[in-house]
Design an enzyme around this catalytic site. Structure first.
Site, short mmCIF file in Angstrom:
data_model
loop_
_atom_site.label_atom_id
_atom_site.label_comp_id
_atom_site.label_asym_id
_atom_site.label_seq_id
_atom_site.Cartn_x
_atom_site.Cartn_y
_atom_site.Cartn_z
N TYR A 168 1.02 -1.31 0.03
CA TYR A 168 0.03 -0.09 0.06
C TYR A 168 0.92 1.03 0.06
O TYR A 168 0.52 2.24 -0.64
CB TYR A 168 -0.82 0.02 1.17
CG TYR A 168 -2.13 0.77 0.91
CD1 TYR A 168 -3.04 0.74 -0.03
CD2 TYR A 168 -2.32 1.99 1.76
CE1 TYR A 168 -3.98 1.62 -0.55
CE2 TYR A 168 -3.59 2.93 1.73
CZ TYR A 168 -4.28 2.63 0.67
OH TYR A 168 -5.50 3.50 0.29
N LYS A 175 -3.54 8.61 3.51
CA LYS A 175 -4.80 7.92 4.05
C LYS A 175 -4.69 8.45 5.47
O LYS A 175 -5.91 8.71 6.07
CB LYS A 175 -5.12 6.53 3.68
CG LYS A 175 -5.48 6.30 2.21
CD LYS A 175 -6.71 6.99 1.80
CE LYS A 175 -7.08 6.40 0.71
NZ LYS A 175 -8.11 7.13 -0.32
N ALA A 208 -8.44 1.87 -9.35
CA ALA A 208 -7.58 2.46 -8.55
C ALA A 208 -6.76 1.40 -8.13
O ALA A 208 -5.53 1.45 -7.87
CB ALA A 208 -8.35 3.50 -7.50
#
Ligand code: NAD
Length: 267
Positions: A168, A175, A208
């Site tokens: 990630y 985020k 995405a």
């Protein structure tokens, strides 16, 4: 959604979001989380305004905007000065006010997204932060004057904000910043009855997501380890997102709500 659940949602329509106006940013195609949200908003009685990021995506988004009967459909690249402002001008002249604004947008340059955080470039990190986080703050600023009687601002996060999810990468810190921004905006806008939330879905196969290395492994892991034992779909995310906009959630703000079949409670 199965037929019974679908009927249950339709039957709620007259009381839940009727008369509400929702701006939805981030539909790229029929797999987009934003489309699941827009579809549920619409089913529950709201009108929806839809944007598309660029000419390439217009062909995929236009039929969805038509199906949703969107009175506002226009291009909006949040990285282009003036685009977001123009959307809000359109909302103001068409509707006069707004009840719901959903940000379902994320981007990071490929090299930075697929490399180690330790190697991320200042430029790549800045672009990811601007498009995936600061544009939510800009959206909130533009929505505020159009929500004189309160409203709900929503964005999409992921558990990689809190826990290390291999691959990630730099989207984790981005985020985390988005979730923190949600809390500060909730504090700053609370006295205007503008509520602010992040929704944190489990992994879903979208465009995405295809930029994340070995994403299929994340999907497999989610379906094996989530207590509910199934992957979430975009309607699941839409239903929880819609719930947060209703009077049922009128005393909730500043939350991060997981829609992940319980995956995030597992060690
Ligand atoms: P998606 O590709 O369907 O949606 C991403 C959207 O971001 C696209 O519509 C794209 O056009 C838009 N976008 C990117 N750059 C933009 C820009 N400069 N201006 C305007 N729009 C821009 O994928 P998705 O999975 O539906 O992603 C939506 C949100 O959900 C993102 O914030 C993502 O991080 C989050 N999320 C996704 C998952 C997942 O597994 N798919 C899980 C948790 C959270």
């Amino acid at each position: 959604m199965n037929a019974t659940e679908d009927r249950a949602v339709s039957e709620l329509q007259p009381i839940v979001l009727k008369g509400k106006r929702a701006l939805v940013l981030g539909i790229a195609n029929e797999h987009s989380i934003a489309y699941g949200c827009a579809r549920v908003f619409r089913r529950l009685g709201a009108e929806v305004a839809i944007t598309y990021a660029n000419e390439k995506s217009r062909a995929y988004v236009e039929p969805l905007a038509k199906e949703l009967g969107a009175p506002i459909f226009r291009q909006c690249d949040v990285s282009k000065p003036g685009d977001l402002e123009a959307v809000f001008e359109d909302v103001k002249s068409t509707w006069g006010s707004l009840d719901i604004a959903l940000h379902s947008i994320a981007f990071a340059p490929k090299d930075d997204l697929q490399g180690r955080v330790v190697d991320s470039s200042a430029v790549g990190f800045g672009i990811a932060m601007d498009i995936s986080c600061h544009s939510f703050i800009r959206m909130a600023r533009l929505a505020e004057p159009l929500m004189p009687n309160g409203g709900t601002l929503l964005c999409m996060s992921y558990n990689g904000a809190n826990k290390v999810v291999p691959n990630y990468n730099l989207m984790g810190p981005v985020k985390a910043a988005l979730e923190s921004a949600v809390r500060y905006l909730a504090f700053e806008l609370g006295d205007k009855q503008i509520r602010v939330h992040a929704i944190s879905p489990g992994p879903l196969k979208t465009r995405a997501a295809s930029g994340i290395k070995d994403f299929d492994l994340l999907l497999n892991e989610a379906s094996e380890r989530a207590p509910i034992g199934e992957l979430v779909d975009i309607d699941d995310v839409g239903l929880t997102t819609a719930f947060l906009t209703t009077p049922f959630a009128r005393r909730l703000t500043g939350t991060v709500t997981y829609v992940d079949g319980g995956l995030s409670i597992m060690a």
